[in-house]
Motif scaffolding. Structure first.
Motif, PDB file in Angstrom:
ATOM      1  N   ILE A  91       0.823  -1.207   0.000  1.00 37.61           N
ATOM      2  CA  ILE A  91       0.000   0.000   0.000  1.00 37.61           C
ATOM      3  C   ILE A  91       0.854   1.252   0.000  1.00 37.61           C
ATOM      4  N   LEU A  92       2.024   1.150   0.594  1.00 35.90           N
ATOM      5  CA  LEU A  92       2.890   2.326   0.730  1.00 35.90           C
ATOM      6  C   LEU A  92       3.318   2.875  -0.627  1.00 35.90           C
ATOM      7  N   LYS A  93       3.416   2.006  -1.616  1.00 29.72           N
ATOM      8  CA  LYS A  93       3.858   2.457  -2.942  1.00 29.72           C
ATOM      9  C   LYS A  93       2.841   3.380  -3.601  1.00 29.72           C
ATOM     10  N   THR A  94       1.574   3.219  -3.247  1.00 24.82           N
ATOM     11  CA  THR A  94       0.530   4.048  -3.853  1.00 24.82           C
ATOM     12  C   THR A  94       0.035   5.152  -2.925  1.00 24.82           C
ATOM     13  N   SER A  95       0.678   5.313  -1.779  1.00 22.44           N
ATOM     14  CA  SER A  95       0.251   6.337  -0.828  1.00 22.44           C
ATOM     15  C   SER A  95       0.655   7.724  -1.305  1.00 22.44           C
ATOM     16  N   GLN A  96      -0.143   8.697  -0.920  1.00 21.33           N
ATOM     17  CA  GLN A  96       0.165  10.096  -1.216  1.00 21.33           C
ATOM     18  C   GLN A  96       0.883  10.705  -0.007  1.00 21.33           C
ATOM     19  N   VAL A  97       2.083  11.225  -0.236  1.00 20.14           N
ATOM     20  CA  VAL A  97       2.887  11.814   0.836  1.00 20.14           C
ATOM     21  C   VAL A  97       3.077  13.296   0.543  1.00 20.14           C
ATOM     22  N   LYS A  98       2.643  14.125   1.454  1.00 22.15           N
ATOM     23  CA  LYS A  98       2.754  15.571   1.300  1.00 22.15           C
ATOM     24  C   LYS A  98       3.576  16.128   2.461  1.00 22.15           C
ATOM     25  N   ILE A  99       4.754  16.645   2.156  1.00 20.17           N
ATOM     26  CA  ILE A  99       5.647  17.207   3.182  1.00 20.17           C
ATOM     27  C   ILE A  99       5.519  18.720   3.176  1.00 20.17           C
ATOM     28  N   GLY A 100       5.477  19.318   4.356  1.00 20.50           N
ATOM     29  CA  GLY A 100       5.299  20.749   4.493  1.00 20.50           C
ATOM     30  C   GLY A 100       6.494  21.550   3.999  1.00 20.50           C
ATOM     31  N   THR A 101       6.386  22.858   4.145  1.00 24.10           N
ATOM     32  CA  THR A 101       7.416  23.767   3.634  1.00 24.10           C
ATOM     33  C   THR A 101       8.205  24.447   4.749  1.00 24.10           C
ATOM     34  N   SER A 102       7.921  24.116   6.003  1.00 22.62           N
ATOM     35  CA  SER A 102       8.619  24.748   7.110  1.00 22.62           C
ATOM     36  C   SER A 102      10.061  24.230   7.185  1.00 22.62           C
ATOM     37  N   GLU A 103      10.864  24.886   8.025  1.00 24.27           N
ATOM     38  CA  GLU A 103      12.258  24.483   8.184  1.00 24.27           C
ATOM     39  C   GLU A 103      12.377  23.068   8.748  1.00 24.27           C
ATOM     40  N   PRO A 104      11.608  22.704   9.806  1.00 26.80           N
ATOM     41  CA  PRO A 104      11.676  21.318  10.277  1.00 26.80           C
ATOM     42  C   PRO A 104      11.234  20.309   9.223  1.00 26.80           C
ATOM     43  N   ALA A 105      10.245  20.691   8.400  1.00 26.64           N
ATOM     44  CA  ALA A 105       9.762  19.784   7.354  1.00 26.64           C
ATOM     45  C   ALA A 105      10.822  19.577   6.280  1.00 26.64           C
ATOM     46  N   ARG A 106      11.554  20.622   5.949  1.00 22.40           N
ATOM     47  CA  ARG A 106      12.638  20.477   4.961  1.00 22.40           C
ATOM     48  C   ARG A 106      13.740  19.582   5.511  1.00 22.40           C
ATOM     49  N   PHE A 107      13.993  19.705   6.806  1.00 23.16           N
ATOM     50  CA  PHE A 107      14.976  18.817   7.444  1.00 23.16           C
ATOM     51  C   PHE A 107      14.517  17.365   7.323  1.00 23.16           C
ATOM     52  N   LEU A 108      13.236  17.116   7.566  1.00 26.38           N
ATOM     53  CA  LEU A 108      12.680  15.773   7.443  1.00 26.38           C
ATOM     54  C   LEU A 108      12.827  15.248   6.018  1.00 26.38           C
ATOM     55  N   GLN A 109      12.545  16.086   5.039  1.00 26.94           N
ATOM     56  CA  GLN A 109      12.627  15.655   3.642  1.00 26.94           C
ATOM     57  C   GLN A 109      14.059  15.323   3.237  1.00 26.94           C
ATOM     58  N   GLN A 110      15.024  16.058   3.757  1.00 21.58           N
ATOM     59  CA  GLN A 110      16.416  15.839   3.377  1.00 21.58           C
ATOM     60  C   GLN A 110      17.042  14.653   4.096  1.00 21.58           C
ATOM     61  N   ASN A 111      16.632  14.426   5.345  1.00 24.90           N
ATOM     62  CA  ASN A 111      17.313  13.425   6.166  1.00 24.90           C
ATOM     63  C   ASN A 111      16.495  12.169   6.447  1.00 24.90           C
TER      64      ASN A 111
END
Length: 366
Positions: A91-111
């Motif tokens: 199911i994870l392959k078809t899930s929609q993932v939306k990451i925010g634009t805040s500084e902590p969210a960018r850290f999450l996306q990068q790491n």
């Protein structure tokens, strides 16, 4: 007519509550809330019949004045059967993932993992057919940066002369209930470094399910050999989740030729709680070993007489605890409180406040 409407409304409300109560969510933020991948490590309990559902996960970063959305995950439909269910990996392959634009969210996306802070984890389970919210559960947790899992002894690049050394390390911090340790020790071959040795060589020690932060060398493992090099590493885990992993340290098994033993090696006993039935025979003196993971400090201990509680043991010698493994010798023969064949209890207060005990029988020197 009014009574009938009220009756049907109450029936509908009870039915809705029963339907909602048939689904619950189990999630452990301390274990699975640290990484983006871990958010799907959730169990859905279905107390009713088979259902087709969708899952929405929303994680928000909380501070004193506001809440910032970090990520939102929406899955496609999947079935939950009566009992405990996991989210199907497909199911994870078809899930929609939306990451925010805040500084902590960018850290999450990068790491791929969440920075330290206060978080809110909101789990909603929807009916895939009616879009009805079956359950909405919120978990709040403060993530703390894990302290390094440091090894203590044998020290890195040290030379030891013990064929069955005591292995010790600092406990995993922050403390997590149910944390276990795994110790792996291997021989380092020529032209290998410690990391390569752990990856490719057959372990001499591969011990799991260790609850304490030390390991007495296993009796079933072959003893270490002189003039050989060894590498070891400790992993903290809970269930199938790795919480922390130490560096790889190496040490050499080497005994100086100039050392000549003028008397037999004293027998030391590890301090453990009496649940395992510890018993020790002290012939004129008490010799025990314990591990101190903290700074150097005085040893806090006392001895009481079990055979005759009226006997008070006083004037015990002072000892200091150094960092790492300590071999403690306490002369008893010169203290009149110790009598032949009497049973005694040694109580040690560890630097972290934990109490350790060792029961022993005193024997006069031959």
């Amino acid at each position: 007519m009014r009574f009938r409407r009220l009756f049907f409304f109450m029936v509908f409300l009870v039915a809705a509550q029963v339907a909602t109560a048939q689904i619950s969510v189990d999630f452990i933020p301390a274990i699975s809330g640290t990484t983006l991948d871990g958010l799907m490590n959730v169990r859905i309990n279905n107390f009713g019949q088979k259902r087709t559902v969708k899952l929405q996960v929303t994680v928000s970063f909380e501070d004193e004045v506001s809440s910032v959305q970090m990520v939102e995950i929406r899955t496609s439909a999947f079935d939950v059967y009566p009992g405990t269910n996991i989210v199907p990996p497909s199911i994870l392959k078809t899930s929609q993932v939306k990451i925010g634009t805040s500084e902590p969210a960018r850290f999450l996306q990068q790491n791929g993992y969440f920075p330290s802070g206060q978080y809110s984890y909101d789990y909603k389970v929807f009916s895939a057919t009616t879009q009805e919210v079956l359950v909405d559960q919120n978990f709040v947790h403060e993530l703390q940066p894990p302290a390094p899992l440091n090894l203590i002894e044998p020290f890195d690049k040290d030379e030891v002369c013990e064929h069955r050394p005591l292995l010790s390390w600092q406990p995993h911090i922050p403390m997590t209930a149910g944390t276990m340790y795994q110790v792996v020790l291997v021989e380092v071959k020529n032209k290998q470094n410690g990391i390569e040795a752990l990856q490719y060589n057959l372990p001499i020690v591969n011990q799991r399910n260790i609850s304490a932060n030390l390991l007495m060398y296993p009796a079933v493992a072959r003893e270490l050999e002189k003039d050989k090099k060894y590498a070891w590493q400790v992993t903290a885990y809970q269930g199938n989740t790795v919480l922390n992993r130490s560096e790889v340290w190496t040490f050499n098994m080497k005994c100086a030729d100039s050392i000549v033993e003028s008397k037999p090696e004293l027998s030391y006993r590890d301090i453990e709680d009496l649940a395992k039935g510890n018993f020790y025979l002290a012939e004129g003196r008490l010799n025990f070993v314990l591990v101190n993971s903290y700074a150097e400090q005085p040893l806090q201990y006392s001895i009481s007489c079990l055979t005759d509680p009226k006997i008070k043991v006083k004037n015990l010698p002072q000892r200091k605890l150094s960092r790492g493994k300590n071999k403690i010798d306490i002369e008893l023969s010169e203290n009149r409180a110790f009598r032949n064949d009497y049973s005694y209890m040694l109580t040690v207060v560890m630097p972290n406040g934990q109490i350790k005990n060792l029961r022993f029988v005193y024997k006069e020197k031959r």
